[in-house]
Scaffold this motif. Structure first.
Motif, mmCIF file in Angstrom:
data_model
loop_
_atom_site.group_PDB
_atom_site.id
_atom_site.type_symbol
_atom_site.label_atom_id
_atom_site.label_comp_id
_atom_site.label_asym_id
_atom_site.label_seq_id
_atom_site.Cartn_x
_atom_site.Cartn_y
_atom_site.Cartn_z
ATOM 1 N N SER A 18 0.725 -15.272 8.355
ATOM 2 C CA SER A 18 1.369 -14.470 7.320
ATOM 3 C C SER A 18 0.461 -13.342 6.846
ATOM 4 O O SER A 18 -0.741 -13.522 6.687
ATOM 5 C CB SER A 18 1.721 -15.385 6.141
ATOM 6 N N LEU A 19 1.050 -12.187 6.638
ATOM 7 C CA LEU A 19 0.317 -11.009 6.176
ATOM 8 C C LEU A 19 0.531 -10.859 4.670
ATOM 9 O O LEU A 19 1.658 -10.831 4.202
ATOM 10 C CB LEU A 19 0.801 -9.767 6.911
ATOM 11 N N HIS A 20 -0.571 -10.777 3.937
ATOM 12 C CA HIS A 20 -0.519 -10.627 2.484
ATOM 13 C C HIS A 20 -0.915 -9.206 2.106
ATOM 14 O O HIS A 20 -1.231 -8.388 2.970
ATOM 15 C CB HIS A 20 -1.431 -11.673 1.828
ATOM 16 N N ASP A 21 -0.907 -8.905 0.820
ATOM 17 C CA ASP A 21 -1.171 -7.550 0.329
ATOM 18 C C ASP A 21 -2.400 -6.897 0.947
ATOM 19 O O ASP A 21 -2.332 -5.753 1.396
ATOM 20 C CB ASP A 21 -1.329 -7.546 -1.199
ATOM 21 N N ASP A 22 -3.523 -7.617 0.979
ATOM 22 C CA ASP A 22 -4.754 -7.015 1.506
ATOM 23 C C ASP A 22 -4.620 -6.670 2.983
ATOM 24 O O ASP A 22 -5.063 -5.613 3.431
ATOM 25 C CB ASP A 22 -5.963 -7.925 1.262
ATOM 26 N N LYS A 23 -3.978 -7.516 3.750
ATOM 27 C CA LYS A 23 -3.792 -7.261 5.175
ATOM 28 C C LYS A 23 -2.768 -6.143 5.393
ATOM 29 O O LYS A 23 -2.923 -5.327 6.288
ATOM 30 C CB LYS A 23 -3.350 -8.545 5.893
ATOM 31 N N ILE A 24 -1.742 -6.088 4.556
ATOM 32 C CA ILE A 24 -0.747 -5.019 4.654
ATOM 33 C C ILE A 24 -1.422 -3.671 4.393
ATOM 34 O O ILE A 24 -1.140 -2.681 5.080
ATOM 35 C CB ILE A 24 0.440 -5.245 3.678
ATOM 36 N N ASN A 25 -2.328 -3.616 3.423
ATOM 37 C CA ASN A 25 -3.060 -2.369 3.160
ATOM 38 C C ASN A 25 -3.900 -1.970 4.365
ATOM 39 O O ASN A 25 -3.975 -0.790 4.713
ATOM 40 C CB ASN A 25 -3.933 -2.511 1.911
ATOM 41 N N ILE A 80 -3.195 -2.778 7.501
ATOM 42 C CA ILE A 80 -2.220 -2.356 8.514
ATOM 43 C C ILE A 80 -1.725 -0.941 8.220
ATOM 44 O O ILE A 80 -1.564 -0.133 9.130
ATOM 45 C CB ILE A 80 -1.040 -3.358 8.594
ATOM 46 N N LYS A 81 -1.514 -0.626 6.947
ATOM 47 C CA LYS A 81 -1.076 0.706 6.547
ATOM 48 C C LYS A 81 -2.074 1.761 7.038
ATOM 49 O O LYS A 81 -1.675 2.798 7.576
ATOM 50 C CB LYS A 81 -0.977 0.754 5.018
ATOM 51 N N GLN A 82 -3.357 1.476 6.898
ATOM 52 C CA GLN A 82 -4.389 2.393 7.381
ATOM 53 C C GLN A 82 -4.344 2.512 8.900
ATOM 54 O O GLN A 82 -4.465 3.600 9.452
ATOM 55 C CB GLN A 82 -5.771 1.930 6.926
ATOM 56 N N THR A 99 -1.370 4.662 9.920
ATOM 57 C CA THR A 99 -1.669 6.073 9.672
ATOM 58 C C THR A 99 -2.556 6.641 10.786
ATOM 59 O O THR A 99 -2.276 7.741 11.297
ATOM 60 C CB THR A 99 -2.336 6.237 8.294
ATOM 61 N N LEU A 100 -3.571 5.897 11.177
ATOM 62 C CA LEU A 100 -4.453 6.357 12.260
ATOM 63 C C LEU A 100 -3.685 6.483 13.580
ATOM 64 O O LEU A 100 -3.869 7.463 14.312
ATOM 65 C CB LEU A 100 -5.633 5.397 12.443
ATOM 66 N N LEU A 101 -2.842 5.522 13.871
ATOM 67 C CA LEU A 101 -2.061 5.568 15.111
ATOM 68 C C LEU A 101 -1.070 6.736 15.109
ATOM 69 O O LEU A 101 -0.826 7.354 16.147
ATOM 70 C CB LEU A 101 -1.320 4.248 15.351
#
Length: 164
Positions: A145-152, A154-156, A159-161
């Motif tokens: 499971s992905l939580h807030d910290d991991k989602i942040n 992933i968001k980065q 953006t890089l991709l």
């Protein structure tokens, strides 16, 4: 230990499963909301995609789903798509759950009753997610499971991709 047995054990431990840098698994599955509408991996060529394998009975899957809705809304769907692949034995269970957390049908959800994607990805846990780059290559693999910290995080990565 016998060399033949050691060779067999080594071969089993190296069973081919997708890794970072491998191509996205090819698929054609029905859209959960319109079963007659088939969706394939080819539809996502040139996009960054987060493929998420989930089930409505999976506690971790339920926890991360509202975060996925929020994440999808932060990016242009023409450039980044969260692609859910549900493996419930009854599609109505998935629809019922999603109707509570994704009323606007922000997320694209496929129905994979035969579990083709988890088998192809050789998923070792639920949920499992694969971040795919614009060239159709696996850039990152997330198990659990992905939580807030991991989602942040992933968001980065998204953006890089997207900038590449």
């Amino acid at each position: 230990m016998n060399k033949a047995l050691l060779s067999i054990l080594l071969a089993l431990s190296l069973e081919a499963k997708p890794n970072v840098g491998d191509s996205m698994v090819s698929f054609e599955l029905p859209n959960l909301y319109q079963m007659s509408n088939k969706v394939s991996d080819k539809s996502y060529k040139g996009k960054v995609v987060l493929v998420n394998l989930w089930a409505s009975w999976c506690g971790g899957c339920k926890e991360e789903m509202p975060l996925f809705v929020k994440l999808q809304k932060e990016f242009d769907k023409n450039k980044f798509t969260i692609l859910l692949s549900n493996i419930d034995s009854d599609a109505n269970n998935a629809k019922e759950f999603l109707s509570k957390v994704d009323k606007d049908k922000t997320l694209t959800c496929l129905y994979d009753q035969e579990k083709k994607l988890p088998k192809a990805y050789k998923a070792i846990g639920m949920p499992s997610s694969y971040l795919i780059d614009k060239n159709g290559k696996i850039a990152y693999i997330f198990v659990g499971s992905l939580h807030d910290d991991k989602i942040n995080d992933i968001k980065q990565k998204i953006t890089l991709l997207l900038e590449k």
